[in-house]
Design a protein around this motif. Structure first.
Motif, PDB file in Angstrom:
ATOM      1  N   ASN B   8     -58.497  77.989  45.702  1.00 32.63           N
ATOM      2  CA  ASN B   8     -58.812  77.244  44.494  1.00 32.63           C
ATOM      3  C   ASN B   8     -57.549  76.600  43.963  1.00 32.63           C
ATOM      4  N   HIS B   9     -57.543  75.289  43.858  1.00 31.47           N
ATOM      5  CA  HIS B   9     -56.362  74.608  43.336  1.00 31.47           C
ATOM      6  C   HIS B   9     -56.414  74.511  41.816  1.00 31.47           C
ATOM      7  N   HIS B  10     -57.607  74.341  41.296  1.00 35.99           N
ATOM      8  CA  HIS B  10     -57.792  74.267  39.848  1.00 35.99           C
ATOM      9  C   HIS B  10     -58.997  75.112  39.472  1.00 35.99           C
ATOM     10  N   VAL B  11     -58.823  75.931  38.450  1.00 34.39           N
ATOM     11  CA  VAL B  11     -59.918  76.748  37.932  1.00 34.39           C
ATOM     12  C   VAL B  11     -59.952  76.580  36.423  1.00 34.39           C
ATOM     13  N   ILE B  12     -61.150  76.329  35.913  1.00 28.86           N
ATOM     14  CA  ILE B  12     -61.327  76.201  34.460  1.00 28.86           C
ATOM     15  C   ILE B  12     -62.328  77.256  34.022  1.00 28.86           C
ATOM     16  N   LEU B  13     -61.942  78.053  33.049  1.00 25.61           N
ATOM     17  CA  LEU B  13     -62.799  79.125  32.554  1.00 25.61           C
ATOM     18  C   LEU B  13     -62.813  79.126  31.037  1.00 25.61           C
ATOM     19  N   SER B  14     -63.838  79.718  30.496  1.00 18.98           N
ATOM     20  CA  SER B  14     -63.888  79.982  29.056  1.00 18.98           C
ATOM     21  C   SER B  14     -63.329  81.380  28.812  1.00 18.98           C
ATOM     22  N   GLU B  15     -62.809  81.579  27.619  1.00 20.80           N
ATOM     23  CA  GLU B  15     -62.305  82.908  27.272  1.00 20.80           C
ATOM     24  C   GLU B  15     -63.382  83.966  27.492  1.00 20.80           C
ATOM     25  N   ALA B  16     -62.956  85.129  27.934  1.00 18.11           N
ATOM     26  CA  ALA B  16     -63.807  86.289  28.201  1.00 18.11           C
ATOM     27  C   ALA B  16     -64.501  86.216  29.557  1.00 18.11           C
ATOM     28  N   ALA B  17     -64.392  85.097  30.239  1.00 23.71           N
ATOM     29  CA  ALA B  17     -64.975  85.018  31.584  1.00 23.71           C
ATOM     30  C   ALA B  17     -64.137  85.855  32.548  1.00 23.71           C
ATOM     31  N   SER B  18     -64.757  86.249  33.650  1.00 27.60           N
ATOM     32  CA  SER B  18     -64.028  87.004  34.666  1.00 27.60           C
ATOM     33  C   SER B  18     -63.348  86.035  35.628  1.00 27.60           C
ATOM     34  N   LEU B  19     -62.249  86.498  36.180  1.00 30.88           N
ATOM     35  CA  LEU B  19     -61.432  85.657  37.050  1.00 30.88           C
ATOM     36  C   LEU B  19     -61.265  86.322  38.407  1.00 30.88           C
ATOM     37  N   GLU B  20     -61.389  85.526  39.463  1.00 31.68           N
ATOM     38  CA  GLU B  20     -60.963  85.970  40.779  1.00 31.68           C
ATOM     39  C   GLU B  20     -60.342  84.781  41.494  1.00 31.68           C
ATOM     40  N   LEU B  21     -59.096  84.913  41.879  1.00 29.55           N
ATOM     41  CA  LEU B  21     -58.385  83.869  42.623  1.00 29.55           C
ATOM     42  C   LEU B  21     -58.170  84.360  44.043  1.00 29.55           C
TER      43      LEU B  21
END
Lengths: 113, 111
Positions: B8-21
């Motif tokens: 993933n080169h760019h990831v956009i999330l909202s606060e409280a979302a879970s992240l996996e890179l």
């Protein structure tokens, strides 16, 4: 405590000129690395110094690039006859023998016009 | 040759979302694995590292990463991101005397 420092923080130069970038590693760190980060790209290894051993120069992109380190102290990266493609952030890192972890300096942003 | 791929080169999330890179590496030997983070205007900082032992590594600021040897992966996770996690994240492998970095993933977290 003091971290890795680099100078200058920014350097603008004209094509064809030579530049010298400086890195002061963390005191006591025996190993030192130089990396280059071009815009939008990851870090590219340039050269590695470990104590008094011969440096690993395998990442230097051309013979215009050279680096020196005196003992376990300051290192300088020299780029001769700069080209526009040399524009990048040049990062220095030193490594702790006890933690085997690299600590990075803030970098020098080089712009070749 | 050793290489590191960040999918993933760019990831956009909202606060409280879970992240996996995602991070995959190619190197057949014993590896040390790292995640570094670069906040806007700051220099690279170590987030976490794996050398040996428990493949689930916990780092600073609630981040963790799991080393899966069979998949040559070292994905970074955080269960609930914050706006302050906006940064660029780099995965790196230390095969022999140098760090090989992935191209980085830019994470933007919106309030």
């Amino acid at each position: 405590g003091a971290g890795v420092s680099q100078s200058p923080s920014n350097k603008v130069t004209e094509k064809g000129k030579d530049v010298e970038l400086r890195c002061d590693p963390i005191s006591g760190h025996t190993a030192l690395y130089w990396y280059r980060q071009r815009l939008g790209q990851g870090l590219e290894f340039l050269i590695y110094f470990q104590g008094n051993s011969a440096p690993d120069k395998s990442g230097l992109p051309s013979d215009r690039f050279s680096a020196e380190r005196t003992g376990e102290s300051v290192s300088t990266l020299t780029i001769q006859r700069t080209q526009q493609e040399d524009s990048a952030v040049y990062l220095c890192a030193s490594i702790s023998d006890s933690t085997d972890t690299q600590y990075f300096g803030p970098g020098t942003r080089l712009t070749v016009l | 040759a050793q290489s590191v791929s960040q999918h993933n080169h760019h990831v956009i999330l909202s606060e409280a979302a879970s992240l996996e890179l995602g991070c995959n590496y190619s190197y057949g030997g014993t590896v040390n694995l790292f995640w570094y983070v670069q906040y806007p205007g700051q220099h690279l900082q170590l987030l976490l590292k794996y050398f040996s032992g428990d493949p689930l590594v916990k780092g600073i600021k609630g981040f963790e990463a799991e080393f899966i040897k069979s998949k040559f992966s070292f994905n970074l996770r955080k269960p609930s991101v914050q706006w302050s996690d906006t940064a660029e994240y780099f995965c790196a492998v230390d095969g022999y005397n140098k760090l090989i970095f992935g191209a980085g993933t830019r994470l933007a977290v919106h309030p």
